[in-house]
Motif scaffolding. Sequence first.
Motif, PDB file in Angstrom:
ATOM      1  N   ASN A 146     -28.388 -14.170   2.007  1.00  0.00           N
ATOM      2  CA  ASN A 146     -29.562 -15.062   2.151  1.00  0.00           C
ATOM      3  C   ASN A 146     -29.964 -15.863   0.979  1.00  0.00           C
ATOM      4  OD1 ASN A 146     -29.969 -14.293   4.875  1.00  0.00           O
ATOM      5  ND2 ASN A 146     -31.521 -12.800   4.480  1.00  0.00           N
ATOM      6  N   GLU A 147     -29.857 -15.481  -0.370  1.00  0.00           N
ATOM      7  CA  GLU A 147     -30.177 -16.131  -1.363  1.00  0.00           C
ATOM      8  C   GLU A 147     -29.322 -17.264  -1.467  1.00  0.00           C
ATOM      9  OE1 GLU A 147     -30.662 -13.883  -4.939  1.00  0.00           O
ATOM     10  OE2 GLU A 147     -32.545 -12.913  -4.161  1.00  0.00           O
ATOM     11  N   ARG A 148     -28.024 -17.128  -1.328  1.00  0.00           N
ATOM     12  CA  ARG A 148     -26.849 -17.963  -1.215  1.00  0.00           C
ATOM     13  C   ARG A 148     -27.115 -18.980  -0.206  1.00  0.00           C
ATOM     14  NH1 ARG A 148     -22.120 -19.177   1.193  1.00  0.00           N
ATOM     15  NH2 ARG A 148     -22.620 -17.752   2.661  1.00  0.00           N
ATOM     16  N   LEU A 149     -27.545 -18.679   1.127  1.00  0.00           N
ATOM     17  CA  LEU A 149     -27.791 -19.754   2.111  1.00  0.00           C
ATOM     18  C   LEU A 149     -29.214 -20.460   1.699  1.00  0.00           C
ATOM     19  CD1 LEU A 149     -27.490 -17.656   5.272  1.00  0.00           C
ATOM     20  CD2 LEU A 149     -26.065 -19.546   4.308  1.00  0.00           C
ATOM     21  N   MET A 150     -30.184 -19.726   0.988  1.00  0.00           N
ATOM     22  CA  MET A 150     -31.269 -20.715   0.592  1.00  0.00           C
ATOM     23  C   MET A 150     -30.886 -21.475  -0.540  1.00  0.00           C
ATOM     24  SD  MET A 150     -33.772 -17.171   0.392  1.00  0.00           S
ATOM     25  CE  MET A 150     -35.291 -17.981  -0.324  1.00  0.00           C
ATOM     26  N   ALA A 151     -30.000 -21.269  -1.341  1.00  0.00           N
ATOM     27  CA  ALA A 151     -29.399 -22.489  -2.447  1.00  0.00           C
ATOM     28  C   ALA A 151     -28.590 -23.395  -1.703  1.00  0.00           C
ATOM     29  CB  ALA A 151     -28.400 -21.560  -3.140  1.00  0.00           C
ATOM     30  N   LEU A 152     -28.338 -23.507  -0.624  1.00  0.00           N
ATOM     31  CA  LEU A 152     -27.402 -24.186   0.119  1.00  0.00           C
ATOM     32  C   LEU A 152     -28.285 -25.235   0.827  1.00  0.00           C
ATOM     33  CD1 LEU A 152     -24.643 -22.655   1.605  1.00  0.00           C
ATOM     34  CD2 LEU A 152     -24.221 -24.112  -0.025  1.00  0.00           C
ATOM     35  N   ILE A 153     -29.438 -24.664   1.633  1.00  0.00           N
ATOM     36  CA  ILE A 153     -30.511 -25.193   2.223  1.00  0.00           C
ATOM     37  C   ILE A 153     -31.348 -26.308   1.201  1.00  0.00           C
ATOM     38  CG2 ILE A 153     -32.674 -24.914   3.647  1.00  0.00           C
ATOM     39  CD1 ILE A 153     -31.349 -22.560   4.677  1.00  0.00           C
ATOM     40  N   ASP A 154     -31.606 -25.437   0.155  1.00  0.00           N
ATOM     41  CA  ASP A 154     -32.257 -26.384  -1.078  1.00  0.00           C
ATOM     42  C   ASP A 154     -31.764 -27.571  -1.410  1.00  0.00           C
ATOM     43  OD1 ASP A 154     -34.399 -26.654  -3.084  1.00  0.00           O
ATOM     44  OD2 ASP A 154     -32.757 -25.936  -4.355  1.00  0.00           O
ATOM     45  N   GLN A 156     -29.064 -29.178   0.383  1.00  0.00           N
ATOM     46  CA  GLN A 156     -29.186 -30.173   1.377  1.00  0.00           C
ATOM     47  C   GLN A 156     -30.699 -31.011   1.596  1.00  0.00           C
ATOM     48  OE1 GLN A 156     -26.470 -31.444   2.729  1.00  0.00           O
ATOM     49  NE2 GLN A 156     -27.480 -32.597   4.311  1.00  0.00           N
ATOM     50  N   PHE A 157     -31.495 -30.234   1.526  1.00  0.00           N
ATOM     51  CA  PHE A 157     -32.869 -30.343   1.923  1.00  0.00           C
ATOM     52  C   PHE A 157     -33.279 -31.763   0.689  1.00  0.00           C
ATOM     53  CE2 PHE A 157     -37.447 -30.704   1.753  1.00  0.00           C
ATOM     54  CZ  PHE A 157     -37.814 -30.617   3.019  1.00  0.00           C
ATOM     55  N   ARG A 167     -31.346 -29.742  12.788  1.00  0.00           N
ATOM     56  CA  ARG A 167     -30.334 -30.231  12.152  1.00  0.00           C
ATOM     57  C   ARG A 167     -29.837 -29.255  10.538  1.00  0.00           C
ATOM     58  NH1 ARG A 167     -32.237 -36.557  11.279  1.00  0.00           N
ATOM     59  NH2 ARG A 167     -32.038 -37.130  13.732  1.00  0.00           N
ATOM     60  N   MET A 168     -30.799 -28.763  10.219  1.00  0.00           N
ATOM     61  CA  MET A 168     -30.105 -27.926   9.180  1.00  0.00           C
ATOM     62  C   MET A 168     -29.377 -26.713   9.545  1.00  0.00           C
ATOM     63  SD  MET A 168     -30.326 -27.706   5.755  1.00  0.00           S
ATOM     64  CE  MET A 168     -31.937 -28.586   5.287  1.00  0.00           C
ATOM     65  N   THR A 169     -29.529 -26.147  10.709  1.00  0.00           N
ATOM     66  CA  THR A 169     -28.634 -25.135  11.348  1.00  0.00           C
ATOM     67  C   THR A 169     -27.293 -26.049  11.456  1.00  0.00           C
ATOM     68  OG1 THR A 169     -30.535 -24.107  12.431  1.00  0.00           O
ATOM     69  CG2 THR A 169     -28.288 -23.556  13.247  1.00  0.00           C
ATOM     70  N   ALA A 170     -27.335 -27.118  12.022  1.00  0.00           N
ATOM     71  CA  ALA A 170     -26.140 -27.903  12.451  1.00  0.00           C
ATOM     72  C   ALA A 170     -25.477 -28.018  11.203  1.00  0.00           C
ATOM     73  CB  ALA A 170     -26.360 -28.829  13.310  1.00  0.00           C
ATOM     74  N   LEU A 172     -25.457 -26.344   8.399  1.00  0.00           N
ATOM     75  CA  LEU A 172     -24.753 -25.128   7.781  1.00  0.00           C
ATOM     76  C   LEU A 172     -23.738 -24.903   8.720  1.00  0.00           C
ATOM     77  CD1 LEU A 172     -28.010 -23.172   7.165  1.00  0.00           C
ATOM     78  CD2 LEU A 172     -26.273 -23.865   5.529  1.00  0.00           C
ATOM     79  N   ARG A 173     -23.386 -24.979   9.779  1.00  0.00           N
ATOM     80  CA  ARG A 173     -22.452 -24.729  10.781  1.00  0.00           C
ATOM     81  C   ARG A 173     -21.140 -25.325  10.409  1.00  0.00           C
ATOM     82  NH1 ARG A 173     -25.586 -23.906  16.573  1.00  0.00           N
ATOM     83  NH2 ARG A 173     -26.437 -21.505  15.987  1.00  0.00           N
ATOM     84  N   THR A 174     -21.540 -26.547  10.006  1.00  0.00           N
ATOM     85  CA  THR A 174     -20.188 -27.553   9.702  1.00  0.00           C
ATOM     86  C   THR A 174     -19.821 -27.096   8.312  1.00  0.00           C
ATOM     87  OG1 THR A 174     -21.628 -29.104   8.245  1.00  0.00           O
ATOM     88  CG2 THR A 174     -21.423 -29.436  10.519  1.00  0.00           C
ATOM     89  N   GLN A 175     -20.475 -26.343   7.336  1.00  0.00           N
ATOM     90  CA  GLN A 175     -20.030 -25.732   6.101  1.00  0.00           C
ATOM     91  C   GLN A 175     -19.354 -24.360   6.348  1.00  0.00           C
ATOM     92  OE1 GLN A 175     -20.325 -28.021   3.464  1.00  0.00           O
ATOM     93  NE2 GLN A 175     -21.047 -29.307   5.337  1.00  0.00           N
ATOM     94  N   GLY A 176     -19.111 -24.133   7.680  1.00  0.00           N
ATOM     95  CA  GLY A 176     -18.550 -22.672   7.774  1.00  0.00           C
ATOM     96  C   GLY A 176     -19.833 -21.429   7.944  1.00  0.00           C
ATOM     97  N   GLU A 177     -20.820 -21.867   8.010  1.00  0.00           N
ATOM     98  CA  GLU A 177     -21.750 -20.636   7.963  1.00  0.00           C
ATOM     99  C   GLU A 177     -22.368 -20.339   9.148  1.00  0.00           C
ATOM    100  OE1 GLU A 177     -22.388 -19.256   5.292  1.00  0.00           O
ATOM    101  OE2 GLU A 177     -21.620 -20.616   3.742  1.00  0.00           O
ATOM    102  N   PRO A 178     -21.984 -19.177   9.899  1.00  0.00           N
ATOM    103  CA  PRO A 178     -22.445 -18.810  11.209  1.00  0.00           C
ATOM    104  C   PRO A 178     -23.759 -18.319  11.241  1.00  0.00           C
ATOM    105  CG  PRO A 178     -21.265 -17.129   9.988  1.00  0.00           C
ATOM    106  CD  PRO A 178     -21.123 -18.007   9.179  1.00  0.00           C
TER     107      PRO A 178
END
Length: 377
Positions: A146-154, A156-157, A167-170, A172-178
């Motif tokens: 989850n901390e890795r996902l938070m870094a990605l979200i941060d 991209q945001f 949109r953030m969910t979409a 992340l899915r394009t980056q291969g994150e289910p």
Amino acid sequence: MRAVVQRVTTGNHRIMSRKTYSTEYKAKIALEAIQGLKTINKIATTHGLHPTQITQWKKQALESLPDAFSRKRQRQQQDQTALTGELYQQIGQLKWLKKKLVLPVVAKRLLIDRDHPDLSLQRQCELIGLNRSSWYYQAARESPENERLMALIDQQFTDTPFYGVRRMTAWLRTQGEPVNPKRVRRLMRKMGLMAIYPKPKLSLPGDTPRRFPYLLNDYAITQPNQVWSTDITYIRLSQGFIYLVAIIDWFSRYVLDWQVSNTMDVQFCLDNLDNALQTGQPHIFNSDQGAQFTSLAFTQRLEQAGIGISHDGKGRAYDNIFVERPWRSVKYEEVYIKSYTSVPEAIQNLNAYFQFYNQERLHQSLDYRPPALIHFQ
């Protein structure tokens, strides 16, 4: 003694197991959290505690500090404790009153006093209508995933601050994150990220917020110290995260003061405000409707200084846009490049960056001049 483990058994079955921490130990942990040299996750890992527990102890310590310097207040507190015990007994006698005590579980948990001299935890839970399992429950800490996902979200945001949960969910899915929207929504709320497009709720206010109208429609800003603005952003570390708050002058883009905290409480926002007011005073102070900025403590501080209070309106995504822009600069020009490993390292590097930002960084909107030149000319 750090903690006492109490168990109640019947036959071969264990009914309950819990730890009771001494007041001295809780004060030690709370002081470590207040110092802010480590993230809450780091402190929790070091001492084998839960982050929520540490956050609660820190909050209790900050709230009780003013009383520690007044004997009169201490006597009042003792009288209040006796009154509370009497009230508990009355509530126990009037069972119908307990049914009318309609509070969220989080609020009821705060009413429980683990060290109460007369009432057991079981009895307190009965009196306020709280299931004991709700009191003992502790949410799992954020996983490394989850901390890795938070870094990605941060990151991209910062690029696309208009991305909401869908949109953030979409993305992340394009980056291969289910991931699903529920998970993304929870992580974004934990990070304090809200997309800057018009929608019903721009920020989450506190329990008793004080809202003020937006004062900057058709307001001509022609000189420094007319309008200040503030906001909070998320800063990732290698282990956990911290929050950064800053106050900026709208006209000169000068960052008047900044503070970091390992919890998103109102105190570090008040420290930020007090330090900024030592350099000057604006006519209007603008912010979003977050819990910190609509709190009684924060708004009273502004009113006592005779400053007009302005809050972003609902559906007005760009009311506070001037303070959003420095976040992009500080993250891309500083945070993402260096990847801080500790809170002291983050503070040291942020201090150097904001000095550069104010004194040397050329701003296109200022005709390629640094903010300090405009603010103090």
